[in-house]
Design a protein around this motif. Structure first.
Motif, mmCIF file in Angstrom:
data_model
loop_
_atom_site.group_PDB
_atom_site.id
_atom_site.type_symbol
_atom_site.label_atom_id
_atom_site.label_comp_id
_atom_site.label_asym_id
_atom_site.label_seq_id
_atom_site.Cartn_x
_atom_site.Cartn_y
_atom_site.Cartn_z
ATOM 1 N N THR A 23 0.842 -1.197 0.000
ATOM 2 C CA THR A 23 0.000 0.000 0.000
ATOM 3 C C THR A 23 0.877 1.247 0.000
ATOM 4 O OG1 THR A 23 -0.090 -0.009 2.411
ATOM 5 C CG2 THR A 23 -1.799 -1.240 1.238
ATOM 6 N N PRO A 24 0.330 2.401 -0.383
ATOM 7 C CA PRO A 24 1.134 3.626 -0.467
ATOM 8 C C PRO A 24 1.877 3.973 0.816
ATOM 9 C CG PRO A 24 -0.952 3.939 -1.572
ATOM 10 C CD PRO A 24 -1.046 2.604 -0.902
ATOM 11 N N MET A 25 1.250 3.717 1.955
ATOM 12 C CA MET A 25 1.899 4.074 3.216
ATOM 13 C C MET A 25 3.227 3.351 3.407
ATOM 14 S SD MET A 25 0.348 3.770 7.069
ATOM 15 C CE MET A 25 1.324 4.216 8.496
ATOM 16 N N PHE A 26 3.347 2.159 2.880
ATOM 17 C CA PHE A 26 4.549 1.345 3.096
ATOM 18 C C PHE A 26 5.458 1.292 1.875
ATOM 19 C CE2 PHE A 26 1.293 -0.270 6.004
ATOM 20 C CZ PHE A 26 1.964 -0.086 7.215
ATOM 21 N N THR A 27 5.163 2.122 0.889
ATOM 22 C CA THR A 27 5.985 2.188 -0.315
ATOM 23 C C THR A 27 7.038 3.278 -0.168
ATOM 24 O OG1 THR A 27 4.134 1.460 -1.692
ATOM 25 C CG2 THR A 27 5.978 2.557 -2.806
ATOM 26 N N PRO A 28 8.318 2.937 -0.202
ATOM 27 C CA PRO A 28 9.357 3.958 -0.045
ATOM 28 C C PRO A 28 9.336 4.952 -1.199
ATOM 29 C CG PRO A 28 10.259 1.739 0.170
ATOM 30 C CD PRO A 28 8.881 1.594 -0.370
ATOM 31 N N ALA A 29 9.789 6.137 -0.908
ATOM 32 C CA ALA A 29 9.905 7.142 -1.965
ATOM 33 C C ALA A 29 10.967 6.706 -2.977
ATOM 34 C CB ALA A 29 10.276 8.493 -1.359
ATOM 35 N N ARG A 30 10.705 6.967 -4.234
ATOM 36 C CA ARG A 30 11.706 6.653 -5.251
ATOM 37 C C ARG A 30 12.951 7.505 -5.030
ATOM 38 N NH1 ARG A 30 6.909 6.778 -8.397
ATOM 39 N NH2 ARG A 30 6.428 4.767 -9.382
ATOM 40 N N HIS A 31 14.089 6.931 -5.360
ATOM 41 C CA HIS A 31 15.321 7.723 -5.345
ATOM 42 C C HIS A 31 16.109 7.432 -6.625
ATOM 43 C CE1 HIS A 31 17.626 4.143 -4.180
ATOM 44 N NE2 HIS A 31 16.822 3.977 -3.133
ATOM 45 N N GLU A 32 17.033 8.287 -6.942
ATOM 46 C CA GLU A 32 17.677 8.243 -8.255
ATOM 47 C C GLU A 32 18.563 7.019 -8.475
ATOM 48 O OE1 GLU A 32 21.142 11.110 -8.657
ATOM 49 O OE2 GLU A 32 20.177 11.923 -6.849
ATOM 50 N N TRP A 33 18.950 6.318 -7.394
ATOM 51 C CA TRP A 33 19.880 5.200 -7.545
ATOM 52 C C TRP A 33 19.184 3.867 -7.727
ATOM 53 C CZ3 TRP A 33 20.361 8.982 -3.704
ATOM 54 C CH2 TRP A 33 21.299 9.963 -4.005
ATOM 55 N N GLY A 34 17.916 3.788 -7.414
ATOM 56 C CA GLY A 34 17.160 2.564 -7.624
ATOM 57 C C GLY A 34 17.620 1.415 -6.739
ATOM 58 N N PRO A 35 17.171 0.202 -7.029
ATOM 59 C CA PRO A 35 17.546 -0.961 -6.221
ATOM 60 C C PRO A 35 19.032 -1.270 -6.375
ATOM 61 C CG PRO A 35 15.604 -1.413 -7.570
ATOM 62 C CD PRO A 35 16.189 -0.142 -8.078
ATOM 63 N N PRO A 36 19.620 -1.943 -5.397
ATOM 64 C CA PRO A 36 21.041 -2.292 -5.490
ATOM 65 C C PRO A 36 21.260 -3.511 -6.375
ATOM 66 C CG PRO A 36 20.142 -3.185 -3.475
ATOM 67 C CD PRO A 36 19.031 -2.375 -4.113
ATOM 68 N N PRO A 37 22.472 -3.675 -6.904
ATOM 69 C CA PRO A 37 22.794 -4.933 -7.579
ATOM 70 C C PRO A 37 22.814 -6.072 -6.574
ATOM 71 C CG PRO A 37 24.762 -3.580 -7.317
ATOM 72 C CD PRO A 37 23.603 -2.736 -6.891
ATOM 73 N N VAL A 38 22.472 -7.263 -7.036
ATOM 74 C CA VAL A 38 22.436 -8.445 -6.186
ATOM 75 C C VAL A 38 23.540 -9.403 -6.620
ATOM 76 C CG1 VAL A 38 21.081 -10.440 -5.450
ATOM 77 C CG2 VAL A 38 19.952 -8.232 -5.828
ATOM 78 N N HIS A 39 24.422 -9.735 -5.684
ATOM 79 C CA HIS A 39 25.483 -10.711 -5.936
ATOM 80 C C HIS A 39 25.197 -11.960 -5.115
ATOM 81 C CE1 HIS A 39 28.741 -7.636 -7.391
ATOM 82 N NE2 HIS A 39 27.534 -7.353 -7.850
ATOM 83 N N LEU A 40 25.500 -13.113 -5.662
ATOM 84 C CA LEU A 40 25.247 -14.376 -4.980
ATOM 85 C C LEU A 40 26.557 -15.105 -4.690
ATOM 86 C CD1 LEU A 40 22.175 -15.881 -6.901
ATOM 87 C CD2 LEU A 40 22.198 -14.507 -4.797
ATOM 88 N N ALA A 41 26.679 -15.601 -3.468
ATOM 89 C CA ALA A 41 27.812 -16.437 -3.102
ATOM 90 C C ALA A 41 27.580 -17.844 -3.623
ATOM 91 C CB ALA A 41 27.988 -16.454 -1.587
ATOM 92 N N ALA A 42 28.626 -18.471 -4.145
ATOM 93 C CA ALA A 42 28.471 -19.810 -4.715
ATOM 94 C C ALA A 42 29.784 -20.571 -4.625
ATOM 95 C CB ALA A 42 28.019 -19.725 -6.168
#
Length: 336
Positions: free
Chosen positions: A143-162
């Motif tokens: 819902t809108p109350m729990f949606t963070p404000a957008r920021h210019e950097w967006g989501p972080p890259p995801v790296h996986l250990a293997a």
């Protein structure tokens, strides 16, 4: 090849990270061992302006994807686009008995976990309705109350250990980076890890340039014999510890050292009071030199490039060996 450093165990991550940045390191990592990596990385991000800050690793299965989505999104904002979310699975005993969380086939669960993260982030950044329904995770309310404000950097890259082929292929399919395990060798990377990564990339129609490979590797060096001896003893102990774990046995087997793995495992489960020293004593100079770069301070950088250039994109010295920062200054100069 970029050179990174570890913040694991530091009491003042902001100051330590700032010093590492000033010395020329490209990035800093924090591990989930005996501290929360995200608190360390938050301080490090606020204390620096250039270096990347990443978790290597945070235990994914100890957290809900929603919880981690908020953490990763916030740290990307606080670091101004420098955060890397590095995830690992841990082993079943720790997930179930330390974290009291459910366990299942790790590669399949991790695939779903990354999908859930990206679905949550898409609902925040692109306004896509959150409708993620998987076998292990369901996220269908935002819902809108729990949606963070957008920021210019967006989501972080995801790296996986293997370490094994299933997770390595998965990293090639769905991740932005691969965090190779410290208990590896040049040969294992070349003959096992990178071919499995390439299989995952091919399945997803991606290229090697789209996945960054990082290695926290062993280095034995020092200004004098005493410093080098201390570093060697620490690294022998760490190699012995990892070598005693059946999950890492394929690395030893590739080099014809399966029997060493059996001896280490038997000692690790014994009641001997001196078992840890006895295990370290089994790691001879050949094994040490295969797993670790052993060199004078001025020779570490060239040795790293000779061994790993073209195989990994980032290298960091495994923490806990007691090598002073100034001893590694020539290595920073050689890799920047």
């Amino acid at each position: 090849m970029l050179l990174d450093a570890s913040l694991t165990g530091t009491d003042d991550p902001a100051t330590t990270a700032r010093e590492l940045e000033e010395r020329g390191y490209a990035g800093v990592w924090a591990s989930e061992v005996a501290q929360d990596p995200f608190l360390v990385l938050h301080a490090a991000a606020l204390g620096t302006s250039r270096v990347s800050v990443g978790s290597a690793i945070a235990v994914a299965f100890a957290r809900s994807p929603m919880t981690l989505a908020y953490t990763g999104y916030d740290l990307q904002r606080y670091s101004r686009g420098r955060f890397v979310l590095g995830l690992g699975t841990q082993i079943q005993a720790h997930v179930e008995r330390r974290f009291s969380m459910p366990w299942s086939a790790p590669a399949a669960r991790m695939r779903e976990y990354v999908g859930a993260l990206r679905a949550i982030w898409a609902s925040w950044t692109d306004g896509v309705p959150l409708r993620f329904r998987g076998e292990h995770y369901r996220h269908t309310l935002m819902t809108p109350m729990f949606t963070p404000a957008r920021h210019e950097w967006g989501p972080p890259p995801v790296h996986l250990a293997a370490v094994g082929p299933l997770m390595t292929r998965l990293a090639g399919e769905v991740a932005d980076g691969l965090l190779a395990h410290s208990f590896t060798t040049e040969r294992y990377l070349r003959e096992r890890t990178l071919p499995a990564l390439q299989e995952g990339l091919a399945t997803a129609g991606r290229t090697r340039a789209q996945v960054q490979v990082s290695l926290p590797g062993f280095v034995v060096t020092g200004r004098d014999d005493a410093e080098r001896a201390r570093a060697a003893a620490a690294v022998r102990g760490q190699i012995a510890f990892y070598g005693s774990t059946p999950a890492y046995r394929p690395v030893l087997e590739l080099h014809g050292w399966g029997a060493l793995g059996d001896e280490l495992h038997a000692l690790s489960t014994s009641r001997r009071e001196d078992k840890w020293q006895a295990m370290a004593d089994l790691v001879d100079d050949e094994v040490l030199g295969t797993f670790a770069v052993v060199a004078e301070p001025a020779g570490v950088g060239p040795a790293l490039l000779s061994r790993f250039d073209g195989l990994v994109d980032r290298f960091s010295v495994y923490p806990g060996t007691g090598v002073p920062l100034d001893v590694l200054d020539p290595t920073v100069a050689a890799l920047t």
